[in-house]
Design an enzyme around this catalytic site. Structure first.
Site, PDB file in Angstrom:
ATOM      1  N   LYS A 165       0.862  -1.174   0.000  1.00 13.46           N
ATOM      2  CA  LYS A 165       0.000   0.000   0.000  1.00 13.46           C
ATOM      3  C   LYS A 165       0.905   1.233   0.000  1.00 13.46           C
ATOM      4  O   LYS A 165       1.509   1.580   1.035  1.00 13.46           O
ATOM      5  CB  LYS A 165      -0.925  -0.039   1.225  1.00 13.46           C
ATOM      6  CG  LYS A 165      -1.970  -1.140   1.120  1.00 13.46           C
ATOM      7  CD  LYS A 165      -2.864  -0.915  -0.077  1.00 13.46           C
ATOM      8  CE  LYS A 165      -3.652  -2.135  -0.479  1.00 13.46           C
ATOM      9  NZ  LYS A 165      -4.373  -1.931  -1.750  1.00 13.46           N
ATOM     10  N   GLU A 218       0.097  -0.263  -9.647  1.00 14.01           N
ATOM     11  CA  GLU A 218      -1.368  -0.391  -9.658  1.00 14.01           C
ATOM     12  C   GLU A 218      -2.038   0.938  -9.325  1.00 14.01           C
ATOM     13  O   GLU A 218      -1.692   1.580  -8.328  1.00 14.01           O
ATOM     14  CB  GLU A 218      -1.806  -1.479  -8.663  1.00 14.01           C
ATOM     15  CG  GLU A 218      -3.333  -1.651  -8.612  1.00 14.01           C
ATOM     16  CD  GLU A 218      -3.777  -2.978  -7.995  1.00 14.01           C
ATOM     17  OE1 GLU A 218      -2.977  -3.937  -7.985  1.00 14.01           O
ATOM     18  OE2 GLU A 218      -4.931  -3.057  -7.535  1.00 14.01           O
ATOM     19  N   LYS A 265     -13.150  -6.634  -8.663  1.00 11.57           N
ATOM     20  CA  LYS A 265     -13.706  -6.887  -7.335  1.00 11.57           C
ATOM     21  C   LYS A 265     -15.195  -7.218  -7.499  1.00 11.57           C
ATOM     22  O   LYS A 265     -15.921  -6.492  -8.199  1.00 11.57           O
ATOM     23  CB  LYS A 265     -13.530  -5.658  -6.444  1.00 11.57           C
ATOM     24  CG  LYS A 265     -12.074  -5.353  -6.143  1.00 11.57           C
ATOM     25  CD  LYS A 265     -11.933  -4.156  -5.222  1.00 11.57           C
ATOM     26  CE  LYS A 265     -10.565  -4.114  -4.580  1.00 11.57           C
ATOM     27  NZ  LYS A 265      -9.487  -3.739  -5.486  1.00 11.57           N
TER      28      LYS A 265
END
Ligand code: MG
Length: 370
Positions: A165, A218, A265
Site C-alpha cells: 500500500k 497499480e 472486485k
C-alpha cells in the site's frame, strides 16, 4: 423455485494487525460486513457477503448495503433465484446503479444454484483449473522498514505475492518499494498499489525512480486519463483497479492498451454474474486479473475462491484470502490458506455455513413482494 425471504446481518471484522492503512491516510480498524441470506420455497438457502473498504474507498458504504436491500428486496420476492441473468436484469430495473447492493444477493443466488445443481460454484462458473490458486498479501502502509519486515513475515507463511500500500509521500514510497524489493526471492511478485493516491507527475517520478525494480504499478492516480498518461511514460507492468467498474471502461482500457492486468472486485461490478462476464471477456482479450473483493470474511472469501479457481491459471495474476486477516470467523467451510494458496470448496454451492451465533439477529428482513 421462488425467493420467499431476504435477510441481512451485520458482522464486525477486526484485524490481527489492528489497523489497515492505505493511500491518503485512509484506514479501517473494524470492518462492517453484511451477510445476505436468501431463502426459497424449496427449503434451499443461499448466502452472500458484501464488505466495503470503509466509506471512502469506492462509492459504497456498509449501511448502504442494508438500506439498498430494504429498497431492492421487495422486488425480488417471488423471483426464481436460479435464473441469474433474469434476476440481475430485475435488480437493475428496480434499482439503478448501486452494484455493491446487488452483489450479496447475486452471490447468495449462485450458492442456491450450486446446491440445487449439486455442483460447486466454481464448476458452474466455468470449471476448476488446477488444485489451488496463489494468494497475494496486502501490506498495510507503514514505514519502509516495517513494511519490509511484514513482507518477510508473510513470506515465511508461504505468500509469494505482495501488494504494497503506497500512494503516500512519493519519496517515502520510493523507499518502501526499494526496502521490500530487497527482501524478495526468485518467483515472488511485487505490486505497488497507490490506490489513486499520487498526482500524475509524482506517479511518473516514483516509477522512474524504481525503473530497475521488477514491480507492477497499480492504480497510481484518481482518474483513468491520469493513469493512462502515467502508463504511457513508464516501463513497468501496469494494473488498473478503481477506475474499472463496468464493461464499457474495461473495453476502453483494452482499446487504449491502458493495462496489463485488471483488478476485478465482485462487489465493484455487482456480483458474481457480472464479474464472470468481465472475467471471461478478459480471458478472450488476453488481460491478466487480480480477482477479489473490496474486503470480507469467510463468505466473501469463499465467493472469491470460486471465481479465482474457475479462471484459467495463466490469466489469474493473483487473488486473496480476506478471512485470514482477522480473528473472527463468520462461517464454516470457507477456504483456508495453505502455504500461500487456497482452493474453492468441493461441496455444492459456495460450501459455507454461516455461524448464526456470530451473526446474531438480522438487521433487515424482507418477506413481502412490492
Ligand atoms: Mg488495488
Amino acid at each position: 423455485m421462488r425467493i420467499t425471504r431476504i435477510l441481512a446481518y451485520r458482522a464486525e471484522l477486526p484485524l490481527h494487525e489492528t489497523t489497515y492503512k492505505w493511500s491518503g491516510g485512509k484506514s479501517v480498524s473494524v470492518f462492517d460486513s453484511t451477510v445476505v441470506r436468501v431463502e426459497t420455497d424449496a427449503g434451499v438457502t443461499g448466502h452472500g457477503e458484501v464488505c466495503p473498504l470503509g466509506p471512502f474507498y469506492l462509492p459504497a458504504y456498509a449501511d448502504g448495503v442494508r438500506a439498498g436491500i430494504r429498497e431492492l428486496g421487495p422486488h425480488l420476492i417471488g423471483a426464481d433465484p436460479r435464473e441469474l441473468a433474469k434476476l440481475n436484469r430485475l435488480m437493475d430495473a428496480a434499482l439503478k446503479g448501486h452494484p455493491y447492493v446487488k452483489s450479496g444477493i447475486d452471490i447468495a443466488c449462485w450458492d442456491i444454484l450450486g446446491q440445487v445443481a449439486n455442483m460447486p460454484v466454481c464448476e458452474l462458473l466455468g470449471g476448476r483449473y488446477g488444485t489451488d490458486v496463489h494468494l497475494y498479501r496486502a501490506i498495510s502502509q507503514e514505514t519502509p522498514d516495517v513494511m519490509a519486515a511484514r513482507v518477510a513475515e508473510y513470506r515465511a507463511m508461504g505468500y509469494r505475492r505482495f501488494q504494497l500500500k503506497v500512494g503516500g509521500d512519493p519519496d517515502v514510497d520510493i523507499e518502501r518499494i526499494r526496502a521490500v524489493a530487497a527482501k524478495l526471492e526468485s518467483g515472488d511478485r511485487l505490486i505497488a498499489d497507490a490506490n489513486t493516491g499520487w498526482v500524475q507527475h509524482e506517479a511518473v517520478r516514483v516509477a522512474k525512480a524504481v525503473r530497475d525494480i521488477d514491480v507492477y504499478i497499480e492504480q497510481p492516480c484518481l482518474t483513468y486519463e491520469e493513469c493512462l498518461a502515467v502508463r504511457r511514460q513508464i516501463p513497468h507492468p501496469f494494473v488498473l483497479d478503481e477506475n474499472i467498474d463496468d464493461l464499457g471502461v474495461l473495453l476502453r482500457a483494452k482499446a487504449d492498451l491502458a493495462m496489463d492486468v485488471v483488478n476485478l472486485k465482485i462487489s465493484k461490478l455487482g456480483g458474481l454474474t457480472k464479474t464472470r462476464q468481465a472475467r471471461d471477456l478478459c480471458v478472450s482479450m488476453g488481460i491478466g486479473m487480480t480477482l477479489e473483493d473490496s474486503w470480507g470474511g469467510d463468505i466473501a472469501t469463499a465467493a472469491i475462491a470460486h471465481l479465482a479457481h474457475s479462471t484459467p491459471t495463466e490469466f489469474l495474476f493473483t487473488t486473496t484470502d480476506f478471512n485470514s486477516y482477522g480473528p473472527v470467523s463468520i462461517a464454516t467451510g470457507a477456504p483456508q490458506r495453505v502455504n500461500g494458496r487456497m482452493a474453492a470448496s468441493t461441496a455444492p454451492g459456495l460450501g459455507v455455513q454461516p455461524r448464526m451465533e456470530v451473526l446474531g439477529d438480522p438487521l433487515v428482513t424482507i418477506d413481502r413482494a412490492r
